[in-house]
Design a protein around this motif. Sequence first.
Motif, PDB file in Angstrom:
ATOM      1  N   ALA A   1       0.819  -1.202   0.000  1.00  0.00           N
ATOM      2  CA  ALA A   1       0.000   0.000   0.000  1.00  0.00           C
ATOM      3  C   ALA A   1       0.853   1.252   0.000  1.00  0.00           C
ATOM      4  O   ALA A   1       0.358   2.346  -0.207  1.00  0.00           O
ATOM      5  CB  ALA A   1      -0.927   0.000   1.217  1.00  0.00           C
ATOM      6  N   SER A   2       2.197   1.118   0.264  1.00  0.00           N
ATOM      7  CA  SER A   2       3.074   2.283   0.356  1.00  0.00           C
ATOM      8  C   SER A   2       3.707   2.636  -0.976  1.00  0.00           C
ATOM      9  O   SER A   2       4.455   3.600  -1.053  1.00  0.00           O
ATOM     10  CB  SER A   2       4.173   2.030   1.390  1.00  0.00           C
ATOM     11  OG  SER A   2       5.011   0.966   0.973  1.00  0.00           O
ATOM     12  N   SER A   3       3.445   1.873  -2.028  1.00  0.00           N
ATOM     13  CA  SER A   3       4.010   2.182  -3.339  1.00  0.00           C
ATOM     14  C   SER A   3       2.997   1.852  -4.418  1.00  0.00           C
ATOM     15  O   SER A   3       2.122   1.006  -4.238  1.00  0.00           O
ATOM     16  CB  SER A   3       5.303   1.402  -3.568  1.00  0.00           C
ATOM     17  OG  SER A   3       5.051   0.011  -3.596  1.00  0.00           O
ATOM     18  N   SER A   4       3.101   2.535  -5.552  1.00  0.00           N
ATOM     19  CA  SER A   4       2.157   2.285  -6.635  1.00  0.00           C
ATOM     20  C   SER A   4       2.762   2.722  -7.959  1.00  0.00           C
ATOM     21  O   SER A   4       3.613   3.606  -8.009  1.00  0.00           O
ATOM     22  CB  SER A   4       0.839   3.034  -6.399  1.00  0.00           C
ATOM     23  OG  SER A   4       1.042   4.423  -6.456  1.00  0.00           O
ATOM     24  N   ILE A   5       2.328   2.084  -9.030  1.00  0.00           N
ATOM     25  CA  ILE A   5       2.640   2.488 -10.396  1.00  0.00           C
ATOM     26  C   ILE A   5       1.322   2.515 -11.160  1.00  0.00           C
ATOM     27  O   ILE A   5       0.557   1.551 -11.112  1.00  0.00           O
ATOM     28  CB  ILE A   5       3.627   1.520 -11.072  1.00  0.00           C
ATOM     29  CG1 ILE A   5       4.949   1.475 -10.316  1.00  0.00           C
ATOM     30  CG2 ILE A   5       3.867   1.932 -12.527  1.00  0.00           C
ATOM     31  CD1 ILE A   5       5.938   0.483 -10.888  1.00  0.00           C
ATOM     32  N   ASN A   6       1.049   3.639 -11.834  1.00  0.00           N
ATOM     33  CA  ASN A   6      -0.235   3.808 -12.509  1.00  0.00           C
ATOM     34  C   ASN A   6      -0.041   4.204 -13.965  1.00  0.00           C
ATOM     35  O   ASN A   6       0.822   5.031 -14.285  1.00  0.00           O
ATOM     36  CB  ASN A   6      -1.067   4.888 -11.801  1.00  0.00           C
ATOM     37  CG  ASN A   6      -1.399   4.503 -10.381  1.00  0.00           C
ATOM     38  OD1 ASN A   6      -2.054   3.500 -10.145  1.00  0.00           O
ATOM     39  ND2 ASN A   6      -0.925   5.292  -9.418  1.00  0.00           N
ATOM     40  N   LEU A   7      -0.869   3.630 -14.815  1.00  0.00           N
ATOM     41  CA  LEU A   7      -0.932   4.011 -16.223  1.00  0.00           C
ATOM     42  C   LEU A   7      -2.083   5.001 -16.377  1.00  0.00           C
ATOM     43  O   LEU A   7      -3.171   4.781 -15.873  1.00  0.00           O
ATOM     44  CB  LEU A   7      -1.175   2.776 -17.088  1.00  0.00           C
ATOM     45  CG  LEU A   7      -1.162   2.962 -18.603  1.00  0.00           C
ATOM     46  CD1 LEU A   7       0.229   3.298 -19.094  1.00  0.00           C
ATOM     47  CD2 LEU A   7      -1.661   1.679 -19.290  1.00  0.00           C
ATOM     48  N   PHE A   8      -1.844   6.121 -17.083  1.00  0.00           N
ATOM     49  CA  PHE A   8      -2.889   7.132 -17.242  1.00  0.00           C
ATOM     50  C   PHE A   8      -2.800   7.733 -18.645  1.00  0.00           C
ATOM     51  O   PHE A   8      -1.826   7.518 -19.381  1.00  0.00           O
ATOM     52  CB  PHE A   8      -2.739   8.240 -16.191  1.00  0.00           C
ATOM     53  CG  PHE A   8      -1.491   9.081 -16.360  1.00  0.00           C
ATOM     54  CD1 PHE A   8      -1.518  10.278 -17.070  1.00  0.00           C
ATOM     55  CD2 PHE A   8      -0.276   8.669 -15.810  1.00  0.00           C
ATOM     56  CE1 PHE A   8      -0.374  11.032 -17.234  1.00  0.00           C
ATOM     57  CE2 PHE A   8       0.877   9.431 -15.966  1.00  0.00           C
ATOM     58  CZ  PHE A   8       0.823  10.626 -16.686  1.00  0.00           C
ATOM     59  N   GLY A   9      -3.811   8.500 -19.015  1.00  0.00           N
ATOM     60  CA  GLY A   9      -3.750   9.129 -20.324  1.00  0.00           C
ATOM     61  C   GLY A   9      -4.932  10.012 -20.628  1.00  0.00           C
ATOM     62  O   GLY A   9      -5.905  10.091 -19.869  1.00  0.00           O
ATOM     63  N   ILE A  10      -4.826  10.713 -21.759  1.00  0.00           N
ATOM     64  CA  ILE A  10      -5.888  11.574 -22.282  1.00  0.00           C
ATOM     65  C   ILE A  10      -5.933  11.381 -23.787  1.00  0.00           C
ATOM     66  O   ILE A  10      -4.894  11.336 -24.451  1.00  0.00           O
ATOM     67  CB  ILE A  10      -5.624  13.068 -21.971  1.00  0.00           C
ATOM     68  CG1 ILE A  10      -5.535  13.318 -20.468  1.00  0.00           C
ATOM     69  CG2 ILE A  10      -6.717  13.941 -22.597  1.00  0.00           C
ATOM     70  CD1 ILE A  10      -5.133  14.742 -20.109  1.00  0.00           C
ATOM     71  N   VAL A  11      -7.135  11.265 -24.326  1.00  0.00           N
ATOM     72  CA  VAL A  11      -7.327  11.239 -25.772  1.00  0.00           C
ATOM     73  C   VAL A  11      -8.214  12.431 -26.135  1.00  0.00           C
ATOM     74  O   VAL A  11      -9.338  12.549 -25.642  1.00  0.00           O
ATOM     75  CB  VAL A  11      -7.970   9.936 -26.259  1.00  0.00           C
ATOM     76  CG1 VAL A  11      -8.148   9.971 -27.782  1.00  0.00           C
ATOM     77  CG2 VAL A  11      -7.133   8.737 -25.849  1.00  0.00           C
ATOM     78  N   ASP A  12      -7.696  13.317 -26.974  1.00  0.00           N
ATOM     79  CA  ASP A  12      -8.406  14.508 -27.434  1.00  0.00           C
ATOM     80  C   ASP A  12      -8.438  14.455 -28.960  1.00  0.00           C
ATOM     81  O   ASP A  12      -7.386  14.514 -29.610  1.00  0.00           O
ATOM     82  CB  ASP A  12      -7.680  15.762 -26.951  1.00  0.00           C
ATOM     83  CG  ASP A  12      -8.337  17.058 -27.426  1.00  0.00           C
ATOM     84  OD1 ASP A  12      -8.936  17.065 -28.504  1.00  0.00           O
ATOM     85  OD2 ASP A  12      -8.212  18.081 -26.720  1.00  0.00           O
ATOM     86  N   VAL A  13      -9.615  14.339 -29.552  1.00  0.00           N
ATOM     87  CA  VAL A  13      -9.723  14.279 -31.013  1.00  0.00           C
ATOM     88  C   VAL A  13     -10.989  15.009 -31.447  1.00  0.00           C
ATOM     89  O   VAL A  13     -11.997  15.009 -30.731  1.00  0.00           O
ATOM     90  CB  VAL A  13      -9.725  12.815 -31.511  1.00  0.00           C
ATOM     91  CG1 VAL A  13     -10.973  12.077 -31.047  1.00  0.00           C
ATOM     92  CG2 VAL A  13      -9.585  12.741 -33.019  1.00  0.00           C
ATOM     93  N   GLY A  14     -10.916  15.677 -32.605  1.00  0.00           N
ATOM     94  CA  GLY A  14     -12.073  16.413 -33.074  1.00  0.00           C
ATOM     95  C   GLY A  14     -11.865  16.964 -34.467  1.00  0.00           C
ATOM     96  O   GLY A  14     -10.984  16.516 -35.207  1.00  0.00           O
ATOM     97  N   VAL A  15     -12.672  17.946 -34.836  1.00  0.00           N
ATOM     98  CA  VAL A  15     -12.588  18.564 -36.162  1.00  0.00           C
ATOM     99  C   VAL A  15     -12.300  20.057 -35.996  1.00  0.00           C
ATOM    100  O   VAL A  15     -12.739  20.691 -35.032  1.00  0.00           O
ATOM    101  CB  VAL A  15     -13.882  18.355 -36.960  1.00  0.00           C
ATOM    102  CG1 VAL A  15     -14.068  16.886 -37.314  1.00  0.00           C
ATOM    103  CG2 VAL A  15     -15.098  18.861 -36.185  1.00  0.00           C
TER     104      VAL A  15
END
Length: 416
Positions: free
Chosen positions: A23-37
Amino acid sequence: MKKQLSLLALAAAASLGAQAQSASSSINLFGIVDVGVVAIDGAGSKTRRFVSSGQQVGSRLGVRGTEEIAPGWKAMFTLEHQFYADTGSQSQQTPVSGTTLPEWVFAGVPLTVRAALTNPANPASLGATLNASLENRFWHRQAWAGIVTPVGAVLGGRQYSPAFATYGRFDPHQAGNVGNMLTLFAAPTGIEVRIDNSVQYVAEKGGLRLNVMVGAGEGGLGNGRFTGISAGYAVGGLDIGVGFNQRKNSDGQTALENTIVGASYAFGPHKVTGMYMQVKDANSILGPQLRASIGASAPAPLRASFLAAGAQIAKNLGWDGDLLYGGVHYQINDRNKLVVSYGQYDDANNARDMAVAGVALEHSLSKRTQIWLSGSRIDNKTGSQVLPFAQGLYYGITDKPGRDSSAYSLNLVHRF
């Protein structure tokens, strides 16, 4: 590509393993997807319409981790990759105006020399240099690690500069949407966003914040030593901040400098925010770079005149002006927010004077998914040739000096 995918898969697996083990350590995958016209006017006789990525916030995929070392002590890291969701590439597309440069860049340069320096067949041409600057490394956005202590954090790697962090904090569009003022400072760079080879001290306590950064030029051509500092205070709805960046070029001369003062005040459904920024660049880092590229490619009999032209272009590319920029947020209801803004830049070189009006509407579909509709109108005074800009995406310049431009975008943003 297989190696990159393997790295991300390993990070995701490590995340599950680390969180399960401790519980004292962590590794996380994260992200953002921005797409449009996007639709842009000003780059030719017709409106340009296309699918794009990163209009409101740059698309990214990242890994971050923390580990508790002792009470009050923690190790942490962030690795953040930038990509463009419209193509899947890590480097942006060629601007809609190609690699053409503004007319004011060549003021005082003989036509024969200009023709040689802008010849597309020349691998050392100015257009080729601009195109190369649009190519991103894999961990383009951030790559750093550090230690958090009871008296602050020390971080090292590729990080956001103190002045840009202040800019983003008080930008009505938070450096996103097609109405933000970063359109002016995209090419050539008018404010350094991220600093390589940097070490930063960060402290926050009781509403006070302090960032101090140094960056080593490490012998590279163009960039020399970097120093930056920012400070601020937030209490209730009031937030104030100041920031300063200074870059030396590789000749040891003072190059790009930014001094910025910003403030915001939130009350009820409203937030008023704005800033003043001074931009100076008397000895552009492009000077040593142009000297080297031109010296290597110019015909021997004409080398002296070519080098003199390069020095003039570097001078033209410098900055000496002031920005006033502000706006208002209005939270219409739980799901909808309106942003309006206006900014004006005045430079000692009148050919660079311009103003931008922007508007954006955010509709939240959920906590992680939003739809943004934004627009802008740019008043290119005298010889300015600025096109609108999205976060991390340079669209280019207008087809002639003094022509006004505008853009509209509709994009979907999803965070995970």
